[in-house]
Design a protein around this motif. Structure first.
Motif, short mmCIF file in Angstrom:
data_model
loop_
_atom_site.label_atom_id
_atom_site.label_comp_id
_atom_site.label_asym_id
_atom_site.label_seq_id
_atom_site.Cartn_x
_atom_site.Cartn_y
_atom_site.Cartn_z
N VAL A 46 20.58 -74.30 26.15
CA VAL A 46 21.03 -73.70 27.41
C VAL A 46 20.24 -74.37 28.52
O VAL A 46 19.00 -74.44 28.45
N SER A 47 20.92 -74.86 29.54
CA SER A 47 20.23 -75.56 30.63
C SER A 47 20.76 -75.05 31.96
O SER A 47 21.95 -74.75 32.11
N SER A 48 19.87 -74.92 32.92
CA SER A 48 20.25 -74.50 34.26
C SER A 48 19.21 -75.05 35.23
O SER A 48 18.00 -74.74 35.10
N PRO A 49 19.60 -75.82 36.19
CA PRO A 49 20.95 -76.40 36.34
C PRO A 49 21.25 -77.28 35.13
O PRO A 49 20.35 -77.60 34.34
N PRO A 50 22.51 -77.70 34.95
CA PRO A 50 22.91 -78.46 33.76
C PRO A 50 22.03 -79.68 33.56
O PRO A 50 21.83 -80.48 34.48
N GLY A 51 21.47 -79.80 32.34
CA GLY A 51 20.60 -80.92 32.00
C GLY A 51 19.15 -80.54 32.00
O GLY A 51 18.32 -81.22 31.38
N SER A 52 18.73 -79.39 32.69
CA SER A 52 17.35 -78.94 32.73
C SER A 52 17.16 -77.93 31.60
O SER A 52 17.73 -76.82 31.64
N PHE A 53 16.38 -78.28 30.58
CA PHE A 53 16.23 -77.46 29.38
C PHE A 53 15.71 -76.09 29.74
O PHE A 53 14.72 -75.94 30.45
N LEU A 54 16.40 -75.07 29.24
CA LEU A 54 16.00 -73.69 29.46
C LEU A 54 15.74 -72.98 28.14
O LEU A 54 14.77 -72.24 27.99
N LYS B 255 22.90 -63.65 30.33
CA LYS B 255 23.56 -62.81 31.35
C LYS B 255 22.86 -63.04 32.68
O LYS B 255 21.64 -62.99 32.77
N PRO B 256 23.62 -63.30 33.73
CA PRO B 256 23.03 -63.45 35.07
C PRO B 256 22.50 -62.10 35.57
O PRO B 256 23.14 -61.07 35.40
N GLN C 165 24.52 -70.84 41.47
CA GLN C 165 23.85 -71.70 40.50
C GLN C 165 24.80 -71.93 39.31
O GLN C 165 25.73 -71.17 39.09
N ARG C 166 24.46 -72.98 38.57
CA ARG C 166 25.30 -73.32 37.41
C ARG C 166 24.43 -73.38 36.17
O ARG C 166 23.27 -73.76 36.20
N MET C 167 25.09 -73.02 35.07
CA MET C 167 24.42 -73.00 33.77
C MET C 167 25.33 -73.71 32.75
O MET C 167 26.55 -73.55 32.78
N ARG C 168 24.71 -74.46 31.87
CA ARG C 168 25.47 -75.16 30.81
C ARG C 168 24.97 -74.70 29.45
O ARG C 168 23.75 -74.71 29.19
N VAL C 169 25.91 -74.32 28.63
CA VAL C 169 25.61 -73.91 27.25
C VAL C 169 26.23 -74.96 26.32
O VAL C 169 27.43 -75.27 26.42
N ILE D 132 30.04 -75.76 27.60
CA ILE D 132 30.74 -74.90 28.54
C ILE D 132 29.84 -74.69 29.77
O ILE D 132 28.62 -74.47 29.64
N ASP D 133 30.40 -74.80 30.96
CA ASP D 133 29.66 -74.61 32.22
C ASP D 133 30.04 -73.26 32.81
O ASP D 133 31.23 -72.89 32.84
N LEU D 134 29.00 -72.54 33.27
CA LEU D 134 29.20 -71.22 33.87
C LEU D 134 28.52 -71.19 35.24
O LEU D 134 27.50 -71.85 35.47
#
Length: 460
Positions: free
Chosen positions: A90-98, A60-61, A146-150, A135-137
């Motif tokens: 889950v990565s944010s920004p997309p591709g950066s491991f979170l 959740k943002p 900002q963008r997040m990828r799950v 999925i991109d959020l």
């Protein structure tokens, strides 16, 4: 000379009936496997879509950051299948491991989807093919977006297992049904060919001494037709053998007497010292030899009439005139007036050689028995769709009781030397072979008429 190819009808039927069944079964297996894979992939895609949406809801943002609410129970749900590897990230920004349990490759640039819409693709991780839902959020406070990828990945082991189970459940009953069908087809072919085996057994028991018809009480229509054709062949063969046997018996019987006479006269001639008596003996030998030669010629003619004939259009009137001219010199030598009367042209279906033999036999008989000073007329007329070939003479003729026997083999109405009793029987046989008839009637005031009645050639 190459031997003809032989093959088993039963084997051919089994191949053409069972081989397509096997091919169709294999094609059905391949098609069923592909359909099963498609359904399994659809099932996995639905599961991945649900999983990636559930995981996205746990992140959740909050302002310009993220609050990850991913308890152990949620991870256990995603990783519930111990035999099937499941990865998430889950990565944010997309591709950066979170967050996640492994790093999942990103999608290729050609895959595009709007925000909040999952994208499905396949990757290879640690040498194993896996299906990925991504999925991109977007999140942020309005100033810094900002963008997040799950991402959730699942191996294709489950897909292949589901496909194998579906194929097994579908093809195994079909295999059982195929085996049962094969047994039924084999039994049906065996029963269907049984009449042919019975026919073969009946033919194997036939020999030249036993040519009785084949009896098929219970058999298919095609086998009955084959049996009927074979019965016709056996009947023809039986008739041919009977005719050959009768011909040999007749020939042996008729040749025995003149040959014995020739031997006797030759022995007596060898003992004669008187030239005049020797001349008389040699004259008798010559007469006997002529009679034997005439008998052999008649026997050969009789054998020729009993063979199959080929009917072609023949001008009977023209042939009659030609034969009459050929016998003119013989008629003059015998003191007989030989002439022709009748049509100029009459077409009949006939064998020209045999028809010439008929006319020659009739003229020969007339010249031989009519006597010197008689008149012999060869006449051709047309009556009611038939051609009448008459040989009429003014000789002594035969009595009414003898008319019925003139066509019998080896029967003679006269004791004059030179005949053998086969001429008119040959005429009758040739007439029958030409679908016609031969009749004899008395000529008034005296004489004999032999009539050959033949059908006319049909108009085309």
């Amino acid at each position: 000379m190459s031997r003809p190819a032989r093959f088993s009808l039963k084997r051919q039927l089994l191949i053409w009936l069972l081989l397509p069944q096997l091919v169709l079964w294999l094609m059905g297996g391949v098609l069923a496997f592909r359909v099963a894979l498609a359904y399994a992939e659809k099932t996995i895609d639905q599961s991945l879509t649900q999983s990636v949406r559930s995981l996205a809801r746990q992140v959740k943002p909050m302002g310009s950051g993220l609050l990850v609410d991913f308890p152990r129970a949620a991870r256990d749900i995603i990783e519930q299948d111990p035999d099937d590897r499941v990865a998430y990230m889950v990565s944010s920004p997309p591709g950066s491991f979170l967050l996640g349990n492994t790093k999942i490759p990103g999608r290729t640039p050609d895959l595009y989807s709007a925000d909040n819409e999952p994208v499905l693709y396949e990757v290879v991780m640690d040498g194993r093919p896996m299906r990925v839902a991504s999925i991109d959020l977007s999140f942020g406070d309005g100033f810094t977006d900002q963008r997040m990828r799950v991402q959730v990945a699942k191996s294709l082991v489950a897909q292949q297992r589901i496909a194998r189970e579906l194929v097994r459940d579908v093809l195994f009953p079909l295999l059982i049904l195929g085996a049962v069908l094969s047994v039924l087809v084999y039994e049906g072919i065996r029963r269907g060919l049984a009449p042919l085996e019975r026919l073969e057994a009946q033919l194997a028991n036939r020999n030249m001494a036993s040519l009785s018809p084949i009896e098929m009480t219970q058999a298919p229509e095609e086998v009955h037709s084959l049996a009927n054709t074979l019965n016709q062949l056996l009947t023809t063969l039986r008739r041919s053998l009977s005719q050959e046997k009768r011909f040999l018996n007749d020939a042996a019987h008729q040749l025995r007497t003149p040959l014995a006479g020739l031997i006797s006269q030759t022995e007596l001639a060898m003992q004669e010292k008187d030239p005049e008596a020797l001349q008389q003996r040699l004259t008798k030998v010559h007469t006997g030899a002529q009679r034997s030669a005439h008998l052999v010629h008649q026997l050969l003619s009789l054998a020729r009439t009993e063979a199959e004939v080929s009917l072609v259009p023949v001008d009977a009137a023209s042939l009659a005139r030609e034969v009459a001219r050929e016998w003119t010199r013989r008629a003059l030598a015998a003191g007989v007036d030989l002439g022709y009367e009748g049509e100029d042209s009459v077409m009949v279906p006939a064998d020209k050689l045999l028809l010439r033999e008929v006319l020659s036999n009739l003229i020969d008989n007339a010249l031989r028995y009519a006597g010197k000073g008689a008149v012999v007329t060869l006449r051709t007329t047309v009556h009611d769709g038939f051609c009448w070939l008459d040989v009429e003479d003014t000789g002594p003729g035969v009595s009414g009781e003898q008319l019925e026997r003139v066509f019998e083999r080896f029967w003679r109405a006269s004791e004059l030397p030179g005949g053998c009793g086969l001429g008119l029987s040959i005429v009758a046989e040739i007439a029958r072979r030409h679908n016609g008839t031969a009749t004899a009637q008395t000529t008034l005031p005296h004489g004999l008429t032999i009539r050959l009645q033949l059908p006319l050639q049909p108009l085309i």
